[in-house]
Design a protein around this motif. Sequence first.
Motif, PDB file in Angstrom:
ATOM      1  N   LYS A 240       7.071  28.914  -1.206  1.00  0.00           N
ATOM      2  CA  LYS A 240       7.072  28.293  -2.623  1.00  0.00           C
ATOM      3  C   LYS A 240       6.709  29.438  -3.730  1.00  0.00           C
ATOM      4  O   LYS A 240       7.091  29.620  -4.860  1.00  0.00           O
ATOM      5  CB  LYS A 240       5.525  27.678  -2.428  1.00  0.00           C
TER       6      LYS A 240
ATOM      7  N   SER B  54      10.090  30.938  -4.431  1.00  0.00           N
ATOM      8  CA  SER B  54      11.014  30.002  -5.086  1.00  0.00           C
ATOM      9  C   SER B  54      10.644  29.709  -6.444  1.00  0.00           C
ATOM     10  O   SER B  54      11.353  29.471  -7.271  1.00  0.00           O
ATOM     11  CB  SER B  54      10.926  28.761  -4.442  1.00  0.00           C
ATOM     12  N   ARG B  55       9.622  30.258  -7.138  1.00  0.00           N
ATOM     13  CA  ARG B  55       9.239  30.179  -8.369  1.00  0.00           C
ATOM     14  C   ARG B  55       9.796  31.494  -9.362  1.00  0.00           C
ATOM     15  O   ARG B  55       9.988  32.658  -8.932  1.00  0.00           O
ATOM     16  CB  ARG B  55       7.748  30.612  -8.450  1.00  0.00           C
ATOM     17  N   LYS B  56      10.238  30.599 -10.388  1.00  0.00           N
ATOM     18  CA  LYS B  56      11.070  31.590 -11.570  1.00  0.00           C
ATOM     19  C   LYS B  56      10.065  33.033 -11.906  1.00  0.00           C
ATOM     20  O   LYS B  56      10.251  33.976 -12.046  1.00  0.00           O
ATOM     21  CB  LYS B  56      11.491  30.993 -12.801  1.00  0.00           C
ATOM     22  N   LYS B  57       8.763  32.622 -12.087  1.00  0.00           N
ATOM     23  CA  LYS B  57       7.628  33.630 -12.586  1.00  0.00           C
ATOM     24  C   LYS B  57       7.740  34.704 -11.480  1.00  0.00           C
ATOM     25  O   LYS B  57       7.498  35.900 -11.790  1.00  0.00           O
ATOM     26  CB  LYS B  57       6.331  33.045 -12.573  1.00  0.00           C
ATOM     27  N   THR B  58       7.800  34.427 -10.342  1.00  0.00           N
ATOM     28  CA  THR B  58       7.693  35.666  -9.312  1.00  0.00           C
ATOM     29  C   THR B  58       8.884  36.506  -9.549  1.00  0.00           C
ATOM     30  O   THR B  58       8.609  37.859  -9.545  1.00  0.00           O
ATOM     31  CB  THR B  58       7.824  35.034  -7.889  1.00  0.00           C
TER      32      THR B  58
ATOM     33  N   GLU C 178      -1.673  23.851  -8.286  1.00  0.00           N
ATOM     34  CA  GLU C 178      -1.399  22.875  -7.482  1.00  0.00           C
ATOM     35  C   GLU C 178      -2.254  21.743  -7.649  1.00  0.00           C
ATOM     36  O   GLU C 178      -2.622  20.981  -6.661  1.00  0.00           O
ATOM     37  CB  GLU C 178      -1.303  23.096  -6.008  1.00  0.00           C
TER      38      GLU C 178
END
Length: 416
Positions: A11, A14-18, A205
């Motif tokens: 997860k 898979s985040r753009k922020k990462t 979440e």
Amino acid sequence: MLTLIGNEMKKLFSRKKTWVVVIGFILLLGILTFALYKEEQNLKKYSSPEFRIQSMQESINYNNKKKQELQDKRNSATSTDEDKKAIDRELTRIDTDIKNMEENIKGLKDNSGKNIAWKTELKQQIEAREKAINNEDGSNMPDEYKEREKININQMKYFVEHDIEPVQEYKLIGFNFINKVVEFLGMIFLAMGIAIFISDMVSGECTPPTMKFLITQPVSRGKVLLSKFIAAVVSSVLLIVAIELIYFLFVGLVFGFGSSNYPVMVGTRFQFDMATVNEQGIHPLKAIAGSTYMIPMWKFTLEILLMQILFIVACVSFIFLISTLFKSSMVSMGVGSIIMIILFVIINQLRPLGKIVPYLFTTYGNVVGVLKGDELALRFQNPALTASFSIPVMIIWAIVCYVISHFVFTKKDILI
């Protein structure tokens, strides 16, 4: 448990922020690399004999003009006897400065084009510094500086005895680079990056569908939280250290790594000099004789990376707690970032709060200075700021923050 951790890491990545944070980190180190390269070029220029001769000649010309102005002022009818005495003292100082600079210029010109062996030059420096320590050159060096000067002399002697040519700290080579990177990131950038990276690890979440899915699984809340924490720590450490090492290899392959056995002075401890009072009316710190020791560069680099990892864990644990306390990812990110800024402001600006500084994990972000022993202790005039003290402080922060996070997450009501 491993499945939960794996899912959390999936997860995260898979985040753009990462990837925005990762790209930002890569660009930041790229800018730092370029800045260090330009700094090396500039310092080479400024330390060249030609530039030093030109600079000193300009200073001599300026002092001669100032000397003429003072002489005119002294000869004026308005000058009192006290004014004349003060001017005479200033003229004597100027004459001494001019004489020293002229001697330095002559020495630089005499040695111009000569390839003086670095050992010979180092031995001359050792001899001059030993005279200064013993007050044989009339410098009257304060006692609090003598022990630190002895440390420098011991390092120089080590160079001579082991045939290791000294390397300027500004030289862009692999080991110098990794040390500067760790030192630079520890100022505030590492903490702020972590705050942005994992601030929504729990708060992000808290939407009803997500929490409903989590609590209906046959897994305790404690395990859910622990899996998130482990994923956050592992991801942060891997990303930061991996990018640092990639840059280290790049700089080393392009500019050279330097000697892995290059000696580094570490572990300096201080105590208050109770026999001396400075201008502020307090006892200054002086280095404890024999507390400083040498380790090879490879070991020093390994130790600063391990200390940096511990600092990362403390940062992650603190931001993780903030994320647990709030249900909004935007709020947790804002609060976490603001608190980090406040803590670093306390460290760097609010000196009257120096008594609490040793107990803040953010104090030890510059792990290079912590391991060497002199940077924090002298800045805050606090002998307690040592590497041996910093390790339990960061561990306690990490444990306490996670325990509070666990308590809050497992006990609070979740409405879905």
